[in-house]
Scaffold this active site. Structure first.
Site, PDB file in Angstrom:
ATOM      1  N   TYR A 159       0.844  -1.199   0.000  1.00 44.06           N
ATOM      2  CA  TYR A 159       0.000   0.000   0.000  1.00 44.06           C
ATOM      3  C   TYR A 159       0.884   1.257   0.000  1.00 44.06           C
ATOM      4  CZ  TYR A 159      -3.460   3.479   1.239  1.00 44.06           C
ATOM      5  OH  TYR A 159      -4.255   4.589   1.220  1.00 44.06           O
ATOM      6  N   LYS A 215       6.684   3.181  16.929  1.00 41.46           N
ATOM      7  CA  LYS A 215       5.440   3.393  16.196  1.00 41.46           C
ATOM      8  C   LYS A 215       4.615   2.127  16.386  1.00 41.46           C
ATOM      9  CE  LYS A 215       3.586   5.163  11.912  1.00 41.46           C
ATOM     10  NZ  LYS A 215       2.523   4.241  11.565  1.00 41.46           N
ATOM     11  N   ARG A 224      -9.960   7.544  14.674  1.00 43.38           N
ATOM     12  CA  ARG A 224      -9.467   8.676  13.902  1.00 43.38           C
ATOM     13  C   ARG A 224     -10.375   8.993  12.719  1.00 43.38           C
ATOM     14  NH1 ARG A 224      -3.737   8.825  10.780  1.00 43.38           N
ATOM     15  NH2 ARG A 224      -4.702   7.073   9.757  1.00 43.38           N
ATOM     16  N   LYS A 255      10.260   3.944   9.185  1.00 45.45           N
ATOM     17  CA  LYS A 255       9.664   2.612   9.135  1.00 45.45           C
ATOM     18  C   LYS A 255      10.729   1.517   9.096  1.00 45.45           C
ATOM     19  CE  LYS A 255       5.557   2.087   8.375  1.00 45.45           C
ATOM     20  NZ  LYS A 255       4.543   2.477   7.413  1.00 45.45           N
TER      21      LYS A 255
HETATM   22  S1  IVH Z   1       2.085  10.745  16.712  1.00 47.59           S
HETATM   23  C1  IVH Z   1       0.732  14.390  14.242  1.00 47.59           C
HETATM   24  N1  IVH Z   1       3.197   8.655  17.881  1.00 47.59           N
HETATM   25  O1  IVH Z   1       0.828   6.385  13.396  1.00 47.59           O
HETATM   26  C2  IVH Z   1       1.364  13.224  14.926  1.00 47.59           C
HETATM   27  N2  IVH Z   1       1.625   8.271  16.147  1.00 47.59           N
HETATM   28  O2  IVH Z   1       1.080   7.466  10.713  1.00 47.59           O
HETATM   29  C3  IVH Z   1       0.467  12.062  14.922  1.00 47.59           C
HETATM   30  N3  IVH Z   1       1.217   5.895  15.695  1.00 47.59           N
HETATM   31  O3  IVH Z   1      -2.311   7.949  13.277  1.00 47.59           O
HETATM   32  C4  IVH Z   1       0.775  10.817  15.548  1.00 47.59           C
HETATM   33  N4  IVH Z   1       2.569   5.097  17.224  1.00 47.59           N
HETATM   34  O4  IVH Z   1      -2.035   5.910  14.781  1.00 47.59           O
HETATM   35  C5  IVH Z   1       2.330   9.085  16.938  1.00 47.59           C
HETATM   36  N5  IVH Z   1       4.228   6.901  19.011  1.00 47.59           N
HETATM   37  C6  IVH Z   1       3.374   7.334  18.084  1.00 47.59           C
HETATM   38  C7  IVH Z   1       2.639   6.439  17.284  1.00 47.59           C
HETATM   39  C8  IVH Z   1       1.774   6.955  16.313  1.00 47.59           C
HETATM   40  C9  IVH Z   1       1.710   4.798  16.266  1.00 47.59           C
HETATM   41  C10 IVH Z   1       0.255   5.911  14.576  1.00 47.59           C
HETATM   42  C11 IVH Z   1      -0.947   6.769  14.825  1.00 47.59           C
HETATM   43  C12 IVH Z   1      -1.009   7.740  13.696  1.00 47.59           C
HETATM   44  C13 IVH Z   1      -0.179   7.049  12.671  1.00 47.59           C
HETATM   45  C14 IVH Z   1       0.433   8.074  11.745  1.00 47.59           C
END
Ligand code: IVH
Length: 361
Positions: free
Chosen positions: A35, A115, A136, A314
């Site tokens: 994706y 993440k 979300r 990533k």
């Molecule tokens: S910060 C504006 N911290 O990744 C900043 N996101 O690709 C927003 N996610 O929707 C997110 N672990 O679901 C943040 N430690 C982390 C995270 C995290 C997973 C996810 C989250 C977000 C997505 C963005």
């Protein structure tokens, strides 16, 4: 129509279809890495050919439409996404851009955390009591999943202590630990039901149950990673301070959180976490690096769907798509027959794979 435009339209249609399968039907048909590849191919083409830009493009929004089974909840502050990087060079360029924008000779302190590969959830506390929870959704509007979220034991229904803002929106990720995932799929298989493709998909499906009693049995966990909206109270002036505060309120945060002061520390953390990844109780798919100081975050601001002050680095993909060229049947010394897939070589998990045993038909 030019062939570039055709490619762009085809990529959009493909991505829309995958988004629908993923978010609405809960039934993804391609790995995330595939994706991402399609998404970045489209993004690059649109950047190169702005004449074909469109507000309807999947690159122009954060998630997919919320499904209609749950009441919509409008986020007081949009829930944005993160840009991804996949190499040291891209990460260094990200830091470089930040330094240029801030006109700083050194890297600002970065808050660094895993993440988590789960489902983003927003929890709204009023006077310390959980009043509602939402997914979300498309970033602007999510789905009301309060009843299901209330069954997750690591989410406090009432915050600890006092001194918290009277209105506080906590954001974080709901994950399904590996053990719970295995158990769930074993049970599904036993009963001849559909199995989930991965823990994140299972977490998402579990949060969107109509019966909270089902959600309650799924062993979900929550980790907070930020505050969205807050009012009538004060919070610290940096991300790391806010997370420490959330812990005092009784909210779980990732135990792996760290502050890095140099590029080298950032890179060391990546290596450490990549080594730890296998042993963690839940899936992580990379590392999130965030400028720690909120004043600097504000100075850096946002571009369309993502902040300039944060990035997701990533890990290499563990899944990939390739062509099955042939199947050979190997006969072992005992006479056991093992089918072996001959694959178009594909780079995945850091190695090139061209054969795979298929343990049964
Ligand atoms: S910060 C504006 N911290 O990744 C900043 N996101 O690709 C927003 N996610 O929707 C997110 N672990 O679901 C943040 N430690 C982390 C995270 C995290 C997973 C996810 C989250 C977000 C997505 C963005």
């Amino acid at each position: 129509m030019s062939s570039t435009e055709q490619t762009i339209l085809a990529l959009r249609a493909q991505l829309d279809e995958h988004n629908h399968r993923y978010y609405v039907m809960n039934e993804p048909s391609i790995p995330d890495a595939e994706y991402d590849r399609l998404f970045y191919e489209l993004k690059a083409l649109e950047e190169k050919h702005p004449e074909f830009a469109s507000p309807d493009s999947p690159t122009q929004r954060v998630g997919a439409q919320p499904s209609s089974a749950f009441a919509p909840i409008r986020h007081k502050v949009p829930m944005l996404s993160l840009d991804n990087v996949f190499s040291d060079e891209e990460f260094e360029a990200f830091i470089q851009r930040i330094q240029e924008r801030l006109q700083s000779a050194s890297m600002p302190a970065m808050a660094v955390e895993p993440k988590l590969d789960g489902v983003a959830v927003s929890l709204f506390y009023e006077n310390g009591r959980l009043s509602y929870a939402a997914t979300r959704g498309d970033g602007e509007t999510g789905e009301d999943i309060t009843h299901n979220v209330r069954t997750i034991k690591s989410i406090p229904l009432k915050l600890q202590g006092n001194g918290f803002p009277a209105e506080l929106e906590v954001r974080g990720e709901v994950v399904m630990p590996h053990a719970a995932f295995k158990e769930l799929n074993a049970e599904a298989e036993k009963n001849g039901l559909k199995v989930f493709v991965n823990p994140r998909n299972a977490a998402s499906g579990s949060l969107r149950q109509l019966d909270p009693a089902v959600t309650a049995k799924r062993g979900l966990r929550f980790y907070a990673y930020s505050v969205g909206f807050y009012a009538k109270g004060k919070l610290p002036s940096a991300h790391s301070g806010v997370l420490a505060r959330l812990r005092e309120y009784g909210l779980p945060t990732s135990p792996e959180l760290r502050c890095c002061k140099t590029l080298q520390e950032c890179q060391e953390y990546y290596g450490e976490l990549a080594d730890k990844r296998e042993g963690l109780a839940y899936d992580i798919d990379g590392i999130v690096y965030k400028v720690d100081d909120f004043a600097l975050q504000q100075e850096l601001g946002f571009v369309s769907r993502a902040p300039r002050w944060a990035v997701a680095f990533k890990f290499p993909a563990q899944e990939a798509v390739t062509r099955l060229n042939d199947v050979d049947f190997q006969v072992g010394r005992t006479g056991a027959v093992t089918p072996v897939a001959r694959l178009e070589p594909v780079f995945v998990g850091g190695v090139t794979v061209s054969n795979a045993t298929l343990h049964n038909m």
